[in-house]
Structure formats: structure tokens, C-alpha cells
Scaffold this motif. Sequence first.
Motif, PDB file in Angstrom:
ATOM      1  N   ARG A 125      39.280  48.570  51.568  1.00 33.56           N
ATOM      2  CA  ARG A 125      39.414  47.249  51.930  1.00 33.56           C
ATOM      3  C   ARG A 125      38.392  46.172  52.193  1.00 33.56           C
ATOM      4  N   ARG A 126      37.469  46.963  52.878  1.00 31.83           N
ATOM      5  CA  ARG A 126      35.862  46.060  53.045  1.00 31.83           C
ATOM      6  C   ARG A 126      35.386  45.660  51.734  1.00 31.83           C
ATOM      7  N   THR A 127      35.553  46.431  50.700  1.00 33.82           N
ATOM      8  CA  THR A 127      34.697  46.267  49.548  1.00 33.82           C
ATOM      9  C   THR A 127      35.540  45.643  48.511  1.00 33.82           C
ATOM     10  N   ALA A 128      36.751  45.227  48.759  1.00 30.78           N
ATOM     11  CA  ALA A 128      37.576  44.803  47.530  1.00 30.78           C
ATOM     12  C   ALA A 128      37.226  43.458  47.048  1.00 30.78           C
ATOM     13  N   ALA A 129      36.566  42.633  47.846  1.00 33.57           N
ATOM     14  CA  ALA A 129      36.214  41.108  47.293  1.00 33.57           C
ATOM     15  C   ALA A 129      35.030  41.172  46.549  1.00 33.57           C
ATOM     16  N   MET A 130      34.199  42.301  46.616  1.00 35.69           N
ATOM     17  CA  MET A 130      32.828  42.635  45.702  1.00 35.69           C
ATOM     18  C   MET A 130      33.090  42.687  44.470  1.00 35.69           C
ATOM     19  N   ASP A 131      32.010  42.234  43.831  1.00 34.75           N
ATOM     20  CA  ASP A 131      32.253  42.465  42.191  1.00 34.75           C
ATOM     21  C   ASP A 131      32.592  43.836  41.713  1.00 34.75           C
ATOM     22  N   GLU A 132      33.450  43.858  40.758  1.00 37.06           N
ATOM     23  CA  GLU A 132      33.994  45.169  40.257  1.00 37.06           C
ATOM     24  C   GLU A 132      32.711  46.192  39.853  1.00 37.06           C
ATOM     25  N   ASN A 169      29.752  46.470  41.705  1.00 36.93           N
ATOM     26  CA  ASN A 169      29.433  46.787  42.789  1.00 36.93           C
ATOM     27  C   ASN A 169      29.207  48.080  43.334  1.00 36.93           C
ATOM     28  N   ARG A 198      31.323  49.370  46.069  1.00 36.15           N
ATOM     29  CA  ARG A 198      32.723  49.127  45.479  1.00 36.15           C
ATOM     30  C   ARG A 198      33.065  50.115  44.738  1.00 36.15           C
TER      31      ARG A 198
END
Length: 125
Positions: A23-30, A32, A35
Motif C-alpha cells: 500500500r505504501r509503495t502503490a503510487a510509485m513508478d511500476e 521502482n 515497489r
Amino acid sequence: MDDTQYLHYCRGLWQDFAGTLARRTAAMDEENPLRLLAQEFQAVPEAELYRDGSALAMRLFSHHPEFAPTFPRSLLWFLGGDCLHVMTDEEIATFQALDEERLDSAERGEVFDYRAQASARLRLT
């Protein structure tokens, strides 16, 4: 808490951590790396946790130390091996004592609240 219950407890800790990290990394670039690591945490089959978990935990500690404090200390003990190197001597002694008490309680047929005991001794969440 017998060994089966302890395994279930540790699997639950893993799933909780993996879900939170995802959840904490969901907004990061795919692409990353953090992530991607979060996705690997979520992809570990329960049956392979003990085999694969240590390497993933150590990748978290070595490549993304800012997230290391969020990793459950109980899981470091459970996974053992290289994970023990990131634990203090005090933590190791405490977890060793907890394991002995857990096994003694199981042998006597008594209930041992591992989570409560670990929290009380190590101030875990």
C-alpha cells in the motif's frame, strides 16, 4: 502457543507487513525497486516463507533501510540466518527466552500469548 500456532502467527505478521508495504509503495513508478520488492513480499507463498523470507528481509534492510524499522522484529527471529545479524544481542536473548517459554507452555497444555509477551518485553506493536 504450539508450533503450528506460532507458524500461523508469523505468517500473519508477514502478510500484514507485505500488505502495508504494498500500500505504501502503490503510487510509485511500476519499475521502482522498492515497489518491486513489495510485490515480491506479497508473492511469497505461505509454504515458502521460511525459505524465501530471509533473503527478502535482508534486501529490505540493505537496500531500503528507511523501511527496516517497520519490519516486525519477531519475523527476524523466526526467519533466523542472516536476519539475526540485524538484531541486538538483547533482542536475541529475549526471543530465545520467549521460544523456550512458548514450548514449555505448549508441553504443559497451557496457553501462551506470544504477541503479548513479546510486546511487553520488547515494546513491539
